[in-house]
Design a protein around this motif. Sequence first.
Motif, PDB file in Angstrom:
ATOM      1  N   ALA A 296      24.219  13.531  20.372  1.00  0.00           N
ATOM      2  CA  ALA A 296      24.697  14.540  19.010  1.00  0.00           C
ATOM      3  C   ALA A 296      24.834  15.830  19.732  1.00  0.00           C
ATOM      4  O   ALA A 296      25.956  16.496  19.445  1.00  0.00           O
ATOM      5  N   ILE A 297      23.912  16.344  20.334  1.00  0.00           N
ATOM      6  CA  ILE A 297      23.922  17.564  21.069  1.00  0.00           C
ATOM      7  C   ILE A 297      24.870  17.623  21.914  1.00  0.00           C
ATOM      8  O   ILE A 297      25.773  18.842  21.875  1.00  0.00           O
TER       9      ILE A 297
ATOM     10  N   ASP B  79      11.628  19.382  22.664  1.00  0.00           N
ATOM     11  CA  ASP B  79      10.936  18.895  24.028  1.00  0.00           C
ATOM     12  C   ASP B  79      11.769  17.488  24.513  1.00  0.00           C
ATOM     13  O   ASP B  79      12.333  17.823  25.630  1.00  0.00           O
ATOM     14  N   TRP B  80      12.232  16.728  23.631  1.00  0.00           N
ATOM     15  CA  TRP B  80      13.064  15.631  24.046  1.00  0.00           C
ATOM     16  C   TRP B  80      14.585  16.188  24.482  1.00  0.00           C
ATOM     17  O   TRP B  80      14.961  15.565  25.680  1.00  0.00           O
ATOM     18  N   ALA B  81      14.815  17.277  23.873  1.00  0.00           N
ATOM     19  CA  ALA B  81      16.368  17.486  24.197  1.00  0.00           C
ATOM     20  C   ALA B  81      16.415  18.429  25.319  1.00  0.00           C
ATOM     21  O   ALA B  81      17.588  18.528  26.160  1.00  0.00           O
TER      22      ALA B  81
ATOM     23  N   PRO C  23      16.539   6.742  19.353  1.00  0.00           N
ATOM     24  CA  PRO C  23      16.578   7.618  18.812  1.00  0.00           C
ATOM     25  C   PRO C  23      16.778   8.933  19.657  1.00  0.00           C
ATOM     26  O   PRO C  23      17.558   9.955  19.284  1.00  0.00           O
ATOM     27  N   VAL C  24      16.241   9.169  20.672  1.00  0.00           N
ATOM     28  CA  VAL C  24      16.420  10.057  21.673  1.00  0.00           C
ATOM     29  C   VAL C  24      17.645  10.393  22.424  1.00  0.00           C
ATOM     30  O   VAL C  24      18.370  11.138  22.128  1.00  0.00           O
ATOM     31  N   THR C  25      18.384   8.869  22.678  1.00  0.00           N
ATOM     32  CA  THR C  25      19.329   8.978  23.250  1.00  0.00           C
ATOM     33  C   THR C  25      20.631   9.626  22.045  1.00  0.00           C
ATOM     34  O   THR C  25      21.476  10.293  22.418  1.00  0.00           O
TER      35      THR C  25
ATOM     36  N   ASP D 270      13.448   9.200  12.730  1.00  0.00           N
ATOM     37  CA  ASP D 270      13.121   8.238  13.692  1.00  0.00           C
ATOM     38  C   ASP D 270      12.590   8.578  15.149  1.00  0.00           C
ATOM     39  O   ASP D 270      12.319   7.866  15.996  1.00  0.00           O
ATOM     40  N   LEU D 271      12.597  10.084  15.309  1.00  0.00           N
ATOM     41  CA  LEU D 271      12.459  10.318  16.648  1.00  0.00           C
ATOM     42  C   LEU D 271      10.748  10.128  17.120  1.00  0.00           C
ATOM     43  O   LEU D 271       9.797  10.691  16.241  1.00  0.00           O
ATOM     44  N   PRO D 272      10.821   9.578  18.138  1.00  0.00           N
ATOM     45  CA  PRO D 272       9.329   9.367  18.481  1.00  0.00           C
ATOM     46  C   PRO D 272       8.464  10.605  19.020  1.00  0.00           C
ATOM     47  O   PRO D 272       9.310  11.579  19.600  1.00  0.00           O
TER      48      PRO D 272
END
Length: 184
Positions: free
Chosen positions: A63-64, A90-92, A56-58, A40-42
């Motif tokens: 989780a990380i 990239d998101w993380a 999904p990014v949050t 589901d990660l955009p």
Amino acid sequence: MNILGISGSLRQASFNTALLLAAQELAPDGMNIAIHRLHDLPLFDQDVEEQGDPAPVTALKQAIDAADGLLLACPEYNGGITGVLKNAVDWASRIGKARKIAALSGKTVCIIGASPGATGTVRAQDQLRLILRRAGARTEPQGDVLVFQAHTKIIDGRLADARTREALGRHLQGFAVRLAATAP
């Protein structure tokens, strides 16, 4: 020791997801591996990020944050890292609006990978290490788990090859020792 496992493949019968499932079975005592899916990660978009991270990014960043370390199962597509795994990195790697540091900053990462090819995922793993170091994660060399000819070792979604299972178990034990040595 809580480890977050992420597969860089979305395929239902993914060799790399199967490798993560085997890692859950073979984890040393005291190591728990939870798998986080990226379906589901955009796609990363700074315009979207400026409006606030999508749910999904949050969830990925949280989780990380909660994990003591990351176990990334890295496929190799066309000689490199997959788009889905690069997108997650990239998101993380971004601070976003509601954070003080990026989720990957200082996080210890262990990389494994499986491919039907003759060299496993060596090129993709090298690229991933470079990208993760750039994002502030710790990826010191700790040996490689490069499952080559994965289609002969992962049967019906299960890592069946005894030598590969032993190697993965030893690799996870080394990761646990390394995490314990770097724990605050």
